[in-house]
Scaffold this active site. Sequence first.
Site, mmCIF file in Angstrom:
data_model
loop_
_atom_site.group_PDB
_atom_site.id
_atom_site.type_symbol
_atom_site.label_atom_id
_atom_site.label_comp_id
_atom_site.label_asym_id
_atom_site.label_seq_id
_atom_site.Cartn_x
_atom_site.Cartn_y
_atom_site.Cartn_z
ATOM 1 N N SER A 1 -0.092 -25.531 -0.751
ATOM 2 C CA SER A 1 -0.841 -26.687 -0.251
ATOM 3 C C SER A 1 -1.501 -26.370 1.084
ATOM 4 O O SER A 1 -2.281 -27.166 1.582
ATOM 5 C CB SER A 1 0.107 -27.876 -0.060
ATOM 6 O OG SER A 1 1.149 -27.525 0.829
ATOM 7 N N HIS B 1 -3.528 -26.665 -7.070
ATOM 8 C CA HIS B 1 -2.652 -27.467 -6.215
ATOM 9 C C HIS B 1 -2.391 -28.840 -6.843
ATOM 10 O O HIS B 1 -3.239 -29.721 -6.815
ATOM 11 C CB HIS B 1 -3.272 -27.625 -4.812
ATOM 12 C CG HIS B 1 -2.437 -28.462 -3.900
ATOM 13 N ND1 HIS B 1 -2.976 -29.363 -2.997
ATOM 14 C CD2 HIS B 1 -1.087 -28.563 -3.776
ATOM 15 C CE1 HIS B 1 -1.985 -29.958 -2.353
ATOM 16 N NE2 HIS B 1 -0.842 -29.492 -2.800
ATOM 17 N N GLU C 1 -6.252 -29.987 -7.057
ATOM 18 C CA GLU C 1 -7.261 -29.252 -6.296
ATOM 19 C C GLU C 1 -7.311 -27.828 -6.850
ATOM 20 O O GLU C 1 -6.296 -27.116 -6.844
ATOM 21 C CB GLU C 1 -6.906 -29.232 -4.804
ATOM 22 C CG GLU C 1 -7.088 -30.582 -4.135
ATOM 23 C CD GLU C 1 -6.648 -30.604 -2.681
ATOM 24 O OE1 GLU C 1 -7.307 -31.272 -1.881
ATOM 25 O OE2 GLU C 1 -5.626 -29.959 -2.345
ATOM 26 N N ASN D 1 -4.767 -32.497 2.159
ATOM 27 C CA ASN D 1 -3.870 -32.230 3.277
ATOM 28 C C ASN D 1 -4.600 -32.106 4.611
ATOM 29 O O ASN D 1 -4.088 -32.512 5.645
ATOM 30 C CB ASN D 1 -3.045 -30.964 3.021
ATOM 31 C CG ASN D 1 -1.894 -31.226 2.072
ATOM 32 O OD1 ASN D 1 -1.647 -32.365 1.694
ATOM 33 N ND2 ASN D 1 -1.188 -30.189 1.685
#
Length: 596
Positions: free
Chosen positions: A121, A142, A154, A192
Site C-alpha cells: 500500500s 492493491h 488500485e 493512502n
Amino acid sequence: MAREFSTVGVVGLGTMGAGIVEVFARNGIDVVAVEISAPALERGRATLKGSTDRAVAKGKLAEADRDALHERVHFAVGLDALHSVDLVIEAVPEHLDLKQRIFAELDRVCRPETILATNTSSLSVTEISVATSRPNQVIGIHFFNPAPVMKLVEVVRTVVTAPEVVADVEALCARLGKVDVTINDRAGFIANALLFGYLNHAVGMFESHYATREDIDAAMKLGCGLPMGPLALMDLIGLDTAYEILDTMYRRGGRDRRHAPVPLLKQMVTAGLLGRKSGRGFYTYERPGSPVVVPDEATPLATDGALADGARAIAKVGVVGSGTMATGIIEVFAKAGYEVVSVTRGMEKSAKVCEAVKTSLNKGVVRGKLAEADRDAALGRISWSATLDHLADVDLVVEAVVEELSVKKALFASLDEICKPGVVLATTTSSLPVIDVAMATHRPADVVGLHFFNPAPVMPLVEVVRTIRTSPEATATARAVCAALGKTGVVCGDRSGFIVNALLFPYLNDAVKMLEASYSTADDIDHAMKLGCGYPMGPFELLDVVGLDVSLAIQRELYLELREPGFAPAPLLEHLVTAGYLGRKTRRGFRDHSHR
C-alpha cells in the site's frame, strides 16, 4: 484478448492475504495459499473459515458455495508450491527487504510467463520488481481491507510493466467484480496518499490537546458523513502500519510535511499501543482484536442534567441575521422549546425569514416528521424584530450575519451594551477568529463560537469554539444548549477551520494537487476515495458542491495561520476560481454541470 487466470497464488495469509484468497475462490478461481510455517498457515485457514462462516450466518453466502469455495483453496508451506500458478499476489508485512527476498525467490520458482504482483500500500513497486529478472511482469494489485467487501483495487504499473500485463490484470479485476483504477508507481498511490495526510493531521490535533479524541472523531463522522472518525480508523488500521505508511510516503514522496509522522505516533508504537490488535491505541478495547471500546482514564464523564459544570440556565434565545443559516438556527431553537427573538435589519427581511421558517416547518409536517401542533407551538415561540434592543432580556444570543469581521465586531459591541450581564454571546463564524469578535466586547469570557453546519435543522454537529478568554461556564453552557437541541457539541480551540474544515480542506487541496500533477483523473480519484475509504462523496464532487471559491478562501485562511507549505492552495484551484469555474453554482467546476 486478455489471458485467462485459472490458478492464483497468494503469499501471506494475514487479514489481507486471507481476504484476497477469499475474493479469488469466491469467483471460481483455484488458489494456492502459502505461508512461512505450519502455525501461520493454520491461522490463515482459520481467518478464511471465520470470514466465510460469518458470510453464511448473514445470508450473504450459501453453505454450498462456501464449501465449494474452500475446495478451491490449497494450503501449503513454502513458495515452492507456486511453481505452476498463472499469477502470484504477495501480501506480507510492509518491509521492502522482505518483499524483495520473496520476489527474488518467486522469480526462481514460478514459470517465466507468471505475473508477479504485490499488494503493497506504500512501498515502491519498482524497487520490488528489480529483485526479479522479469520486472516487466511485476505489477501492484492493491486491494482494500476487508478485501471481500471493498470494491476498489488500485492497479499500479511501473515504468517497465508490460502494457499486456496491465490489460490482463484490469480484466481480472472486472471478473472479480471490482472497480479498478490504474495508476503509476508513486508513494501512497491515490487513496493512502490522500487518506494518511488527513489521518496524520488528526493525530497532530489530538497531540496538541486541541480537542479530545471523542470530539475529533464525532466531528468528522457527523460533519462530513464519514464511516469512522480518524483516530478510531487509525486504531483499526494499526498504528504501526500507519507509521510505516506515513514514513515511507514522507521519504518517497518529496518529504511533504503532511506525511511526516506526528511524534506521538512513534511514541505510541514504541509503547506497544498499536490500536485494536493490541487492545489499546487512541482508545481502549475490551481485549486485543476486539472492536468494542471500553471506558478508560481519558473517557469523558457523563454529566447528569443540563446544568452540570456551571452551565447557565437558558430559556430565551436571540438570533441575529436573515440568511439561510440564521433561518435554520431559529427553527432548531423554536422546535427544541426555546423562546426565540429573531432580529433582522428591517421588517421586510423579518417577513422573509418568517416565511422561510414557516415553509421549512410545513415541509416537516408534510413529510410526517413534525406534528401540526408542534409546528404551531414552534411558530408561537418566535417573535420577530428589526431592532437589537429587543435582545435586552435574552439568555443567549447567536449571531449569524455575513462573514465580515468588521460587521461582526460592530454587532458584538452593540450586543455588549444591550444584553444583561451573564448572557452568552455566540458567533456562528466558520472562518474568522472568535477572539477578534470577543474583544469587541467588555465581556470576552462570555463569548464562544457556535458553528452550526448547513442545513442547521438536519446536520447533527455543532462546533463549540472556546477562545483563550472564554470561561469554563460559557463553554459548559454552549455544550448543554447543543445537547438540549439534540445536537452533538464538540469543543475545540479558536484556530482557523476549527476541527472539520481544518481536517477536510487540506485533504481536498491534496486531491487537487494530485490531479494537477496528472497522476490520475478526477473520476478515478473520486472512485478511489468513495470505494476505497467509504467516503460519501469523492473530493471533486464535494468541491463542486461546496464551491471552489469557498474552498479556496478556507484553504487560504488555513495557510495564512499555519504557514505550512503543504497547506498552500493548489494553483489549479486558484486558476479555476479566477476563470469563474466555481462548481455547481456556475454549472462548471472540476466537472461540467451544464447538462445535469
